[in-house]
Write a protein that holds these residues in place. Structure first.
Motif, PDB file in Angstrom:
ATOM      1  N   MET A  63       5.941  -8.737  -3.076  1.00 24.08           N
ATOM      2  CA  MET A  63       6.883  -8.818  -4.457  1.00 24.08           C
ATOM      3  C   MET A  63       7.478  -7.115  -4.832  1.00 24.08           C
ATOM      4  O   MET A  63       8.142  -7.441  -5.780  1.00 24.08           O
ATOM      5  CB  MET A  63       6.091  -9.341  -5.477  1.00 24.08           C
ATOM      6  CG  MET A  63       5.719 -10.982  -5.170  1.00 24.08           C
ATOM      7  SD  MET A  63       4.450 -11.537  -6.337  1.00 24.08           S
ATOM      8  CE  MET A  63       5.393 -11.276  -7.801  1.00 24.08           C
ATOM      9  N   LEU A  64       6.895  -6.122  -4.390  1.00 22.76           N
ATOM     10  CA  LEU A  64       7.125  -4.773  -4.835  1.00 22.76           C
ATOM     11  C   LEU A  64       8.467  -4.457  -4.340  1.00 22.76           C
ATOM     12  O   LEU A  64       9.127  -4.966  -3.296  1.00 22.76           O
ATOM     13  CB  LEU A  64       6.287  -3.885  -3.946  1.00 22.76           C
ATOM     14  CG  LEU A  64       4.887  -3.549  -4.382  1.00 22.76           C
ATOM     15  CD1 LEU A  64       3.902  -3.018  -3.626  1.00 22.76           C
ATOM     16  CD2 LEU A  64       4.635  -3.057  -6.070  1.00 22.76           C
ATOM     17  N   GLU A 116       1.954 -15.848   3.306  1.00 19.96           N
ATOM     18  CA  GLU A 116       1.034 -16.087   2.102  1.00 19.96           C
ATOM     19  C   GLU A 116       0.063 -14.896   1.752  1.00 19.96           C
ATOM     20  O   GLU A 116      -0.163 -14.515   0.890  1.00 19.96           O
ATOM     21  CB  GLU A 116       0.296 -17.370   2.369  1.00 19.96           C
ATOM     22  CG  GLU A 116      -0.423 -17.774   1.317  1.00 19.96           C
ATOM     23  CD  GLU A 116      -1.440 -19.140   1.413  1.00 19.96           C
ATOM     24  OE1 GLU A 116      -1.866 -19.474   0.703  1.00 19.96           O
ATOM     25  OE2 GLU A 116      -0.935 -19.954   2.399  1.00 19.96           O
ATOM     26  N   ARG A 117      -0.303 -14.330   2.937  1.00 17.39           N
ATOM     27  CA  ARG A 117      -1.806 -13.273   2.762  1.00 17.39           C
ATOM     28  C   ARG A 117      -0.995 -12.198   2.166  1.00 17.39           C
ATOM     29  O   ARG A 117      -1.635 -11.552   1.171  1.00 17.39           O
ATOM     30  CB  ARG A 117      -1.914 -13.097   4.108  1.00 17.39           C
ATOM     31  CG  ARG A 117      -3.224 -11.805   4.144  1.00 17.39           C
ATOM     32  CD  ARG A 117      -3.570 -11.562   5.603  1.00 17.39           C
ATOM     33  NE  ARG A 117      -4.011 -12.568   6.286  1.00 17.39           N
ATOM     34  CZ  ARG A 117      -5.430 -12.805   6.255  1.00 17.39           C
ATOM     35  NH1 ARG A 117      -6.437 -11.952   5.627  1.00 17.39           N
ATOM     36  NH2 ARG A 117      -5.965 -13.848   6.952  1.00 17.39           N
ATOM     37  N   TYR A 118       0.281 -11.789   2.493  1.00 16.15           N
ATOM     38  CA  TYR A 118       0.877 -10.598   1.937  1.00 16.15           C
ATOM     39  C   TYR A 118       1.951 -10.811   0.783  1.00 16.15           C
ATOM     40  O   TYR A 118       2.604  -9.830   0.377  1.00 16.15           O
ATOM     41  CB  TYR A 118       1.529  -9.715   3.010  1.00 16.15           C
ATOM     42  CG  TYR A 118       0.739  -9.752   4.405  1.00 16.15           C
ATOM     43  CD1 TYR A 118      -0.595  -9.065   4.234  1.00 16.15           C
ATOM     44  CD2 TYR A 118       0.939 -10.069   5.514  1.00 16.15           C
ATOM     45  CE1 TYR A 118      -1.342  -8.889   5.354  1.00 16.15           C
ATOM     46  CE2 TYR A 118       0.029  -9.999   6.655  1.00 16.15           C
ATOM     47  CZ  TYR A 118      -1.010  -9.358   6.629  1.00 16.15           C
ATOM     48  OH  TYR A 118      -1.719  -9.130   7.696  1.00 16.15           O
ATOM     49  N   HIS A 119       1.851 -11.822   0.321  1.00 16.08           N
ATOM     50  CA  HIS A 119       3.005 -12.330  -0.616  1.00 16.08           C
ATOM     51  C   HIS A 119       2.991 -11.337  -1.813  1.00 16.08           C
ATOM     52  O   HIS A 119       4.197 -10.927  -2.321  1.00 16.08           O
ATOM     53  CB  HIS A 119       2.791 -13.634  -1.270  1.00 16.08           C
ATOM     54  CG  HIS A 119       3.534 -14.126  -2.371  1.00 16.08           C
ATOM     55  ND1 HIS A 119       5.071 -14.128  -2.284  1.00 16.08           N
ATOM     56  CD2 HIS A 119       3.055 -14.419  -3.580  1.00 16.08           C
ATOM     57  CE1 HIS A 119       5.568 -14.568  -3.476  1.00 16.08           C
ATOM     58  NE2 HIS A 119       4.387 -14.508  -4.203  1.00 16.08           N
ATOM     59  N   ARG A 120       1.691 -10.824  -2.435  1.00 18.30           N
ATOM     60  CA  ARG A 120       1.916 -10.128  -3.554  1.00 18.30           C
ATOM     61  C   ARG A 120       2.359  -8.887  -3.335  1.00 18.30           C
ATOM     62  O   ARG A 120       3.078  -8.207  -4.416  1.00 18.30           O
ATOM     63  CB  ARG A 120       0.533  -9.992  -4.010  1.00 18.30           C
ATOM     64  CG  ARG A 120      -0.054 -11.144  -4.567  1.00 18.30           C
ATOM     65  CD  ARG A 120       0.497 -11.715  -5.812  1.00 18.30           C
ATOM     66  NE  ARG A 120      -0.231 -12.815  -6.440  1.00 18.30           N
ATOM     67  CZ  ARG A 120      -1.137 -12.868  -7.477  1.00 18.30           C
ATOM     68  NH1 ARG A 120      -1.646 -11.624  -7.759  1.00 18.30           N
ATOM     69  NH2 ARG A 120      -1.574 -14.026  -7.932  1.00 18.30           N
ATOM     70  N   GLN A 121       2.253  -8.002  -2.161  1.00 17.33           N
ATOM     71  CA  GLN A 121       2.552  -6.772  -1.942  1.00 17.33           C
ATOM     72  C   GLN A 121       4.076  -6.858  -1.639  1.00 17.33           C
ATOM     73  O   GLN A 121       4.920  -5.878  -2.029  1.00 17.33           O
ATOM     74  CB  GLN A 121       1.971  -6.095  -0.922  1.00 17.33           C
ATOM     75  CG  GLN A 121       1.912  -6.661   0.387  1.00 17.33           C
ATOM     76  CD  GLN A 121       0.571  -6.207   1.364  1.00 17.33           C
ATOM     77  OE1 GLN A 121      -0.364  -5.950   0.949  1.00 17.33           O
ATOM     78  NE2 GLN A 121       0.983  -5.612   2.816  1.00 17.33           N
ATOM     79  N   GLN A 139       7.126  -5.694   5.442  1.00 21.76           N
ATOM     80  CA  GLN A 139       5.836  -6.398   5.858  1.00 21.76           C
ATOM     81  C   GLN A 139       5.992  -6.289   7.516  1.00 21.76           C
ATOM     82  O   GLN A 139       4.945  -6.202   8.204  1.00 21.76           O
ATOM     83  CB  GLN A 139       5.662  -7.337   5.321  1.00 21.76           C
ATOM     84  CG  GLN A 139       4.423  -7.975   5.664  1.00 21.76           C
ATOM     85  CD  GLN A 139       3.010  -7.218   5.050  1.00 21.76           C
ATOM     86  OE1 GLN A 139       3.187  -7.138   3.737  1.00 21.76           O
ATOM     87  NE2 GLN A 139       2.339  -7.141   5.971  1.00 21.76           N
TER      88      GLN A 139
END
Length: 252
Positions: A16-17, A9-14, A25
């Motif tokens: 997505m790259l 959850e914490r790193y979800h946005r990155q 990750q």
């Protein structure tokens, strides 16, 4: 290393790259990064490595926090003036991201500790405030075949490059004659050191995850007074006393 539900959850946005994802990750989580000179530049770089999820950070900086550090050292608080800054940096980073490990070394980079420090890490971020430490770290990175992100600034100008022994020029190739820096007298606006710190953290993330190409054999020069950015090709000194043997080993 598997990612926990909170890490996903914490790193979800990155994640997505493109070309990043869970594989990138997990590489970050497995990595150990050494950061020297944990001040306005090194401390801010460490901050963005911490929130990106680098699994282990080793912070190296001697000396205590000064009041005139406070215009740029974002990991610090005013009540910490007069105390070892590297300990506060560790405390702040652990509070921001409890999923990572942070080790604080209250010392400068020296001949006695540089090899053990570099052997403990996968990558170094060179943000030291003098060329004595920078040279020692550069030599150790070449000796142990570890990549180093090199970042420095003065006033409104800065430079950045990524050094991989046997692949790119080393710091000694770039600066055979060392600048005479006044470690206590350089001018700095916090936003300048912060800008360079973000770029240096991004270089580390690229190296670890391999999702994009870092600055190899290129020196990024930055003039923030004029908002001018330029890439300059860097050349290897074939007679460099530090890295020439590293190229011979790669090509043998």
């Amino acid at each position: 290393m598997n990612l926990t539900p909170s890490e996903l959850e914490r790193y979800h946005r990155q994640m997505m790259l493109p070309n990043f994802g869970e594989v990138g990750q997990k590489r970050l989580k497995s990595a150990t990064v050494l950061v020297t000179g944990v001040g306005g530049l090194g401390g801010t770089s460490a901050l963005y490595l911490a929130v990106a999820g680098v699994g282990r950070l080793i912070l190296v900086r001697g000396g205590d926090l000064r009041l005139d550090d406070m215009n740029r050292q974002v990991l610090m608080t005013n009540d910490w003036v007069g105390k070892p800054r590297v300990l506060k940096a560790k405390e702040t980073l652990q509070a921001i991201n409890p999923d990572i490990q942070v080790e604080a070394v209250h010392d400068y980079v020296t001949k006695d500790n540089v090899d053990s420090l570099m052997q403990s890490a996968d990558i170094a971020v060179d943000c030291a405030h003098n060329f004595t430490e920078r040279n020692l770290l550069n030599e150790a990175c070449v000796r142990w075949q570890k990549p180093m992100v090199e970042a420095a600034m003065d006033g409104m100008e800065a430079y950045l490059t990524t050094i991989i022994p046997g692949v790119t020029p080393c710091l000694s190739c770039l600066f055979p004659e060392k600048p005479d820096w006044n470690q206590r007298g350089f001018s700095v606006i916090g936003a300048v050191s912060g800008t360079l710190a973000c770029l240096s953290a991004l270089e580390v993330i690229k190296l670890i995850t391999k999702f994009s190409q870092p600055l190899l054999s290129q020196l990024l020069t930055i003039d923030l007074m004029r908002m001018e950015f330029a890439k300059r090709h860097s050349y290897r000194d074939r007679s460099c006393l530090v890295c020439s043997s590293s190229f011979e080993e790669k090509n043998s």
